[in-house]
Write a protein that holds these residues in place. Structure first.
Motif, short mmCIF file in Angstrom:
data_model
loop_
_atom_site.label_atom_id
_atom_site.label_comp_id
_atom_site.label_asym_id
_atom_site.label_seq_id
_atom_site.Cartn_x
_atom_site.Cartn_y
_atom_site.Cartn_z
N PRO A 4 30.67 30.88 38.65
CA PRO A 4 31.51 31.89 39.31
C PRO A 4 30.75 32.57 40.45
O PRO A 4 29.56 32.88 40.31
N ILE A 6 30.46 35.94 42.49
CA ILE A 6 30.82 37.35 42.31
C ILE A 6 30.60 38.08 43.63
O ILE A 6 29.55 37.93 44.27
N ALA A 55 35.55 37.88 40.81
CA ALA A 55 34.96 36.56 40.57
C ALA A 55 35.86 35.51 41.20
O ALA A 55 37.09 35.59 41.09
N GLU A 56 35.22 34.53 41.82
CA GLU A 56 35.94 33.39 42.37
C GLU A 56 35.39 32.10 41.77
O GLU A 56 34.19 31.99 41.52
N LEU A 57 36.27 31.16 41.55
CA LEU A 57 35.91 29.79 41.16
C LEU A 57 36.64 28.86 42.12
O LEU A 57 37.86 28.96 42.24
N VAL A 62 39.62 34.72 40.24
CA VAL A 62 39.94 34.45 38.84
C VAL A 62 39.53 35.58 37.89
O VAL A 62 39.69 35.46 36.68
N GLY A 63 39.00 36.68 38.45
CA GLY A 63 38.63 37.77 37.57
C GLY A 63 38.17 38.99 38.34
O GLY A 63 37.90 38.92 39.54
N VAL A 87 40.12 38.27 33.21
CA VAL A 87 39.79 36.90 33.59
C VAL A 87 41.07 36.08 33.47
O VAL A 87 41.76 36.14 32.44
N ALA A 91 40.62 30.29 33.78
CA ALA A 91 39.17 30.37 34.00
C ALA A 91 38.41 30.78 32.74
O ALA A 91 37.18 30.91 32.76
N ARG A 92 39.11 30.99 31.64
CA ARG A 92 38.44 31.38 30.40
C ARG A 92 37.52 30.26 29.94
O ARG A 92 37.86 29.09 30.04
N VAL A 96 33.05 33.38 33.46
CA VAL A 96 33.48 34.39 34.42
C VAL A 96 33.25 35.81 33.88
O VAL A 96 32.67 36.66 34.57
N LEU A 100 30.64 38.54 35.45
CA LEU A 100 31.09 39.86 35.91
C LEU A 100 30.34 40.97 35.19
O LEU A 100 29.93 41.96 35.82
#
Length: 162
Positions: A4, A6, A55-57, A62-63, A87, A91-92, A96, A100
């Motif tokens: 992830p 951040i 958070a990015e994926l 995604v969070g 989240v 993305a779980r 993530v 974070l």
């Protein structure tokens, strides 16, 4: 599995964060009723972009985690409190939430905090396990503090030094 990314939130994150917040609403962690249209803005006078890490994926948001003060008292200003963590379902399990949590602790230290705290519902076993694995300890329990879906639920106070 990608790591992830951040970053600090920006005003442009308003809509994606609002959508994410509504999508992940659950009685497992929410003490407010499910949001209904018209939706309140995600950012408000109390919490703006500066108070959020996202958070990015793969370039997708995604969070998020929200960092605030537990009180407005000067004598309590050395403590920060996590006041929201979400989240996306897809993305779980990708790290993530953990990323974070670690990033927000670094951010709290940069802002001069000596301690960080949070509140979690007693029945939210996955979140409690994550927090404990990152060094948070139960510091208090308010028994049956909330009534959610006809059940009484404890409010668990957790914290750790920074």
């Amino acid at each position: 599995m990608p790591v992830p990314y951040i970053r600090h939130a920006t005003p442009e994150d308003e809509e994606p964060l609002g959508r994410l917040d509504r999508a992940v609403w659950s009685p497992l962690h929410a003490v407010q009723p499910r949001p209904q249209p018209p939706y309140e803005p995600f950012f408000n006078e109390r919490f703006g972009p500066r108070d959020h890490l996202v958070a990015e994926l793969g370039g997708a948001l995604v969070g998020y985690i929200r960092l605030g003060f537990p009180t407005s008292l000067k004598s309590n200003s050395h403590v920060r409190q996590i006041q929201g963590l979400a989240v996306a379902d897809e993305a779980r399990g990708a790290g993530v939430g953990r990323a974070l949590l670690r990033a927000v602790q670094d951010e709290a230290r940069r802002r001069g905090a000596r301690r960080i705290t949070l509140r979690v519902l007693g029945h939210n076993t996955p979140a409690r396990a994550l927090y404990e694995s990152e060094g948070f300890a139960v510091e208090g329990i308010l028994p049956e503090e909330f009534q959610l879906d006809g059940e009484y639920v404890d409010d668990v106070l957790m914290g750790r030094p920074l």
